[in-house]
Design an enzyme around this catalytic site. Structure first.
Site, short mmCIF file in Angstrom:
data_model
loop_
_atom_site.label_atom_id
_atom_site.label_comp_id
_atom_site.label_asym_id
_atom_site.label_seq_id
_atom_site.Cartn_x
_atom_site.Cartn_y
_atom_site.Cartn_z
N HIS A 1 5.15 43.55 -1.59
CA HIS A 1 5.98 42.42 -1.15
C HIS A 1 7.45 42.80 -1.16
CE1 HIS A 1 5.85 41.61 -5.63
NE2 HIS A 1 7.12 41.30 -5.45
N GLU B 1 8.55 37.20 -1.48
CA GLU B 1 8.87 36.51 -2.73
C GLU B 1 10.30 36.01 -2.61
OE1 GLU B 1 9.02 39.15 -6.15
OE2 GLU B 1 8.82 37.48 -7.55
N HIS C 1 14.32 43.13 -4.52
CA HIS C 1 13.51 44.33 -4.75
C HIS C 1 12.42 44.46 -3.70
CE1 HIS C 1 11.35 41.21 -7.22
NE2 HIS C 1 10.28 41.78 -6.71
CO CO Z 1 8.45 40.93 -7.08
#
Ligand code: CO
Length: 134
Positions: free
Chosen positions: A79, A130, A7
């Site tokens: 992020h 991440e 994502h």
């Molecule tokens: Co995230």
């Protein structure tokens, strides 16, 4: 080593307004809002054919995205999340290459119930990364 883009996360001041834009203006499939008190955010996921968008709104007084929204009052990309097959092996390999892992370096349970880690943005061209266990 890194796999699929899981994502892209966007920090927003008003989650309901952002969800409405994605639902009505962009015609996207939008989840319900889920408070994540352990992470200091409330999240909504937008499901796209090839990836997801994570909308983040601050939750609580010590939200990790509060400072980001002070610097970016209109919101912004916060992020990117990449999947890895083995998060501890990925962490060890990245640390051996000089990348800095945030926090205590141990994976935490993220928004999807899977183990996640964050890598220092200064080591990745200004992008907070991440890693999520696939
Ligand atoms: Co995230």
């Amino acid at each position: 080593m890194i796999g699929r883009l899981n994502h892209v996360a966007i920090a927003v001041k008003d989650l309901a307004a952002a969800a409405s834009i994605y639902r009505k203006t962009l015609g996207a499939e939008v989840s319900a809002a889920v408070p994540q008190p352990d992470h200091g955010v409330t999240t909504i996921f937008i499901t796209l054919p090839n990836t997801k968008i994570e909308l983040l709104e601050p939750l609580g007084a010590n939200s990790p995205i509060a400072k980001f929204l002070e610097r970016n009052p209109d919101g912004g990309i916060h992020h990117l999340c990449y999947e890895v097959a083995d998060i501890r092996a990925a962490r060890d390999q990245m640390k051996a290459q000089g990348a800095r892992v945030l926090g205590d370096g141990e994976p935490k349970i993220g928004a999807h119930g899977k183990s996640v880690l964050f890598l220092h943005p200064k080591d990745f061209f200004g992008t907070l990364v991440e890693l999520e266990q696939a």
